[in-house]
Design a protein around this motif. Structure first.
Motif, PDB file in Angstrom:
ATOM      1  N   ILE A  92       0.837  -1.204   0.000  1.00  0.00           N
ATOM      2  CA  ILE A  92       0.000   0.000   0.000  1.00  0.00           C
ATOM      3  C   ILE A  92       0.873   1.256   0.000  1.00  0.00           C
ATOM      4  N   SER A  93       1.948   1.243   0.778  1.00  0.00           N
ATOM      5  CA  SER A  93       2.874   2.375   0.767  1.00  0.00           C
ATOM      6  C   SER A  93       3.442   2.606  -0.626  1.00  0.00           C
ATOM      7  N   SER A  94       3.732   1.506  -1.331  1.00  0.00           N
ATOM      8  CA  SER A  94       4.298   1.662  -2.680  1.00  0.00           C
ATOM      9  C   SER A  94       3.295   2.281  -3.642  1.00  0.00           C
ATOM     10  N   TYR A  95       1.990   2.073  -3.405  1.00  0.00           N
ATOM     11  CA  TYR A  95       0.982   2.722  -4.244  1.00  0.00           C
ATOM     12  C   TYR A  95       0.836   4.196  -3.866  1.00  0.00           C
ATOM     13  N   ILE A  96       0.783   4.456  -2.561  1.00  0.00           N
ATOM     14  CA  ILE A  96       0.526   5.815  -2.083  1.00  0.00           C
ATOM     15  C   ILE A  96       1.745   6.718  -2.274  1.00  0.00           C
ATOM     16  N   ASN A  97       2.918   6.186  -1.931  1.00  0.00           N
ATOM     17  CA  ASN A  97       4.135   7.002  -1.882  1.00  0.00           C
ATOM     18  C   ASN A  97       5.116   6.720  -3.010  1.00  0.00           C
ATOM     19  N   GLY A  98       4.886   5.627  -3.747  1.00  0.00           N
ATOM     20  CA  GLY A  98       5.833   5.230  -4.783  1.00  0.00           C
ATOM     21  C   GLY A  98       7.036   4.493  -4.226  1.00  0.00           C
ATOM     22  N   CYS A  99       7.026   4.192  -2.924  1.00  0.00           N
ATOM     23  CA  CYS A  99       8.153   3.498  -2.304  1.00  0.00           C
ATOM     24  C   CYS A  99       7.656   2.695  -1.115  1.00  0.00           C
ATOM     25  N   GLU A 100       8.467   1.747  -0.680  1.00  0.00           N
ATOM     26  CA  GLU A 100       8.144   0.969   0.503  1.00  0.00           C
ATOM     27  C   GLU A 100       8.507   1.762   1.767  1.00  0.00           C
ATOM     28  N   THR A 101       8.097   1.249   2.904  1.00  0.00           N
ATOM     29  CA  THR A 101       8.188   2.020   4.141  1.00  0.00           C
ATOM     30  C   THR A 101       9.622   2.260   4.615  1.00  0.00           C
ATOM     31  N   ASP A 102      10.581   1.455   4.165  1.00  0.00           N
ATOM     32  CA  ASP A 102      11.957   1.661   4.618  1.00  0.00           C
ATOM     33  C   ASP A 102      12.583   2.913   4.011  1.00  0.00           C
ATOM     34  N   ARG A 103      12.002   3.452   2.946  1.00  0.00           N
ATOM     35  CA  ARG A 103      12.519   4.654   2.295  1.00  0.00           C
ATOM     36  C   ARG A 103      11.656   5.874   2.592  1.00  0.00           C
ATOM     37  N   LEU A 111      11.706  10.830  -6.824  1.00  0.00           N
ATOM     38  CA  LEU A 111      10.426  10.330  -7.295  1.00  0.00           C
ATOM     39  C   LEU A 111      10.378   8.824  -7.082  1.00  0.00           C
ATOM     40  N   GLY A 112       9.379   8.370  -6.360  1.00  0.00           N
ATOM     41  CA  GLY A 112       9.106   6.948  -6.304  1.00  0.00           C
ATOM     42  C   GLY A 112       8.428   6.524  -7.590  1.00  0.00           C
ATOM     43  N   LEU A 113       7.945   5.304  -7.608  1.00  0.00           N
ATOM     44  CA  LEU A 113       7.372   4.786  -8.849  1.00  0.00           C
ATOM     45  C   LEU A 113       6.006   4.167  -8.596  1.00  0.00           C
ATOM     46  N   ALA A 114       5.028   4.613  -9.370  1.00  0.00           N
ATOM     47  CA  ALA A 114       3.698   4.011  -9.401  1.00  0.00           C
ATOM     48  C   ALA A 114       3.305   3.883 -10.859  1.00  0.00           C
ATOM     49  N   ASP A 115       3.042   2.679 -11.290  1.00  0.00           N
ATOM     50  CA  ASP A 115       2.716   2.408 -12.689  1.00  0.00           C
ATOM     51  C   ASP A 115       1.332   1.794 -12.815  1.00  0.00           C
ATOM     52  N   GLY A 157       6.553   1.031  -6.268  1.00  0.00           N
ATOM     53  CA  GLY A 157       7.831   0.781  -5.624  1.00  0.00           C
ATOM     54  C   GLY A 157       8.772  -0.108  -6.401  1.00  0.00           C
ATOM     55  N   ARG A 158       9.514  -0.937  -5.668  1.00  0.00           N
ATOM     56  CA  ARG A 158      10.538  -1.783  -6.291  1.00  0.00           C
ATOM     57  C   ARG A 158       9.924  -2.784  -7.268  1.00  0.00           C
ATOM     58  N   PHE A 159       8.716  -3.244  -6.975  1.00  0.00           N
ATOM     59  CA  PHE A 159       8.085  -4.214  -7.867  1.00  0.00           C
ATOM     60  C   PHE A 159       7.734  -3.565  -9.204  1.00  0.00           C
ATOM     61  N   ALA A 160       7.222  -2.350  -9.158  1.00  0.00           N
ATOM     62  CA  ALA A 160       6.937  -1.634 -10.400  1.00  0.00           C
ATOM     63  C   ALA A 160       8.219  -1.424 -11.198  1.00  0.00           C
ATOM     64  N   GLN A 161       9.297  -1.092 -10.501  1.00  0.00           N
ATOM     65  CA  GLN A 161      10.584  -0.909 -11.184  1.00  0.00           C
ATOM     66  C   GLN A 161      11.029  -2.213 -11.858  1.00  0.00           C
ATOM     67  N   ALA A 162      10.889  -3.331 -11.158  1.00  0.00           N
ATOM     68  CA  ALA A 162      11.284  -4.623 -11.732  1.00  0.00           C
ATOM     69  C   ALA A 162      10.453  -4.957 -12.959  1.00  0.00           C
ATOM     70  N   LEU A 163       9.150  -4.656 -12.910  1.00  0.00           N
ATOM     71  CA  LEU A 163       8.294  -4.931 -14.062  1.00  0.00           C
ATOM     72  C   LEU A 163       8.663  -4.037 -15.240  1.00  0.00           C
ATOM     73  N   SER A 180       3.029  15.044  -3.956  1.00  0.00           N
ATOM     74  CA  SER A 180       2.649  13.829  -4.692  1.00  0.00           C
ATOM     75  C   SER A 180       1.324  13.960  -5.420  1.00  0.00           C
ATOM     76  N   THR A 181       0.733  15.152  -5.431  1.00  0.00           N
ATOM     77  CA  THR A 181      -0.555  15.342  -6.095  1.00  0.00           C
ATOM     78  C   THR A 181      -0.468  16.436  -7.158  1.00  0.00           C
TER      79      THR A 181
END
Length: 414
Positions: free
Chosen positions: A147-158, A255-259, A305-311, A392-393
């Motif tokens: 959920i953090s990766s959707y909202i923020n473009g990154c996981e909670t550790d960043r 910039l985080g990533l949301a695709d 987040g990282r998963f979007a980057q990998a895809l 982010s908006t």
């Protein structure tokens, strides 16, 4: 393609939401200006396309967040763009057996408690990574990261807890029926914009600013820079003399990533309009799926987040392939024949964005104010990353552009 003038009063760099907000504010004030845009279109990270003849797709921003305070709502009304005010397909509006109600209730308790712990910790004024406030061993932690990766473009550790706490949201979220990007395009239509005009250098060593672009060089009295932070941090736009504080601030507001991916759906009536499908609840590497947005015959997938980057890194089509496989795992093999890839976003690979929206790294929430601060009364900065509370908006970006334009006008009268 318009020919560049040799000299202008105010240059606005970027025709995204911030640049458009700045340009309209300057226009209302009767100031002479020109918008310099690297792309061949308006909107920046707001871009609407027709994924097929009957599917409208916002590749970038799609929701009018905090709609009761969002400037684009009034802009949409003025330009006769229909606003959809139905509830978004989040929280309790999930569909299917893969995420049953009792599990949803348990998850919502876990994620709400997580944000409550962050809110309490932020009162101390010391910044920490948000992942420190996950409950150790909680089975929902991977999904909270998703959920953090959707909202923020990154996981909670960043993610900075002070930045999370600063964000304001009225929880009123609407949509533009013809597309948020289409609204931005209409909003930008009456403005003087030089397209395909990438700025590479801003020389502020002399009395007038010298701006080097892909179409030649011009001078200006004032410049409003509205480009994404990754372009400043990675030197796509350089400053002479150098502005190390700005580069450092941009680097710590990456910039985080949301695709997104759009999947065509046959026999669309088999699924509810504006439902939500989610089921891979034990891992962070998961998509969330918006069923039949606006009643269209499609499913919109979302990755972060990282998963979007990998895809993205896996190449064209990887996102759609994963989305279809995941949807089929939730709904059954019979659904595979009903699904067909249409379009997908690739914001990390977009040379003029290099990501989706900003987050502050732990310890760097204060860098938003550093990035926003004017330089020598001649260089001004806007963009969602400079917004103190609506980062982010698109509306946060727009409002920051208006703020920068006010700073320009105040400087002109000094």
């Amino acid at each position: 393609m318009m020919s560049l003038p040799s000299s202008i009063d105010v240059a606005v760099i970027g025709a995204g939401a911030a640049g458009l907000g700045a340009a309209h504010a300057l226009k209302r004030a009767g100031r002479s200006f020109l918008v310099l845009e690297a792309r061949d279109r308006v909107g920046g990270r707001g871009h609407t396309i027709m994924a097929s003849s009957d599917v409208t797709f916002d590749l970038g921003c799609g929701w009018l967040h905090s709609a009761d305070q969002n400037a684009f709502v009034k802009i949409a009304d003025r330009l006769d763009f229909e606003i959809d005010r139905k509830l978004p397909p989040w929280r309790e509006r999930a569909y299917g057996k893969s995420f049953p109600p009792e599990q949803r209730a348990e998850f919502f308790r876990a994620i709400d408690a997580f944000f409550d712990r962050i809110e309490q910790a932020a009162k101390g004024g010391v910044d920490y990574p948000a992942n420190l406030y996950l409950e150790p061993g909680n089975r929902w932690n991977p999904m909270i990261d998703a959920i953090s990766s959707y909202i923020n473009g990154c996981e909670t550790d960043r993610l900075s807890i002070l930045d999370v706490d600063a964000y304001q949201d009225t929880n009123i979220n609407w949509r533009v029926r013809r597309g948020y990007g289409a609204l931005m395009a209409a909003y930008g239509a009456p403005l003087p914009i030089a397209f395909n005009c990438a700025v590479t250098l801003i020389d502020h060593s002399d009395k007038r600013l010298r701006i080097e672009t892909s179409q030649g060089t011009l001078t200006a009295d004032k410049v409003i820079v509205t480009v994404p932070t990754n372009l400043i941090a990675q030197g796509a736009i350089r400053f002479s003399p150098a502005l190390p504080e700005k580069v450092d601030a941009a680097a710590n507001l990456p910039l985080g990533l949301a695709d997104k991916v759009m999947i065509a759906l046959d026999d669309a009536q088999d699924l509810p309009t504006d439902g939500n499908l989610r089921g891979a609840t034990m891992r962070t590497e998961m998509g969330t799926y918006h069923l039949r947005p606006f009643g269209q015959p499609c499913i919109e997938g979302f990755f972060g987040g990282r998963f979007a980057q990998a895809l993205e890194d896996a190449g064209d089509g990887a996102m759609a392939t994963h989305a279809i496989d995941e949807i089929v795992s939730f709904l059954g093999n019979d659904f595979r024949r009903k699904l067909k890839p249409l379009k997908e976003s690739r914001w990390a690979h977009d040379p003029f964005a290099r990501g989706s929206y900003s987050h502050a790294l732990p310890g760097h929430a204060g860098k938003r104010a550093v990035l926003a601060a004017p330089v020598d009364g001649r260089l001004f900065f806007a963009g969602e990353a400079t917004s103190p509370n609506f980062f982010s908006t698109a509306h946060g970006a727009h409002d920051s552009g208006e703020r920068a334009a006010r700073e320009v006008m105040a400087a002109l009268f000094q």
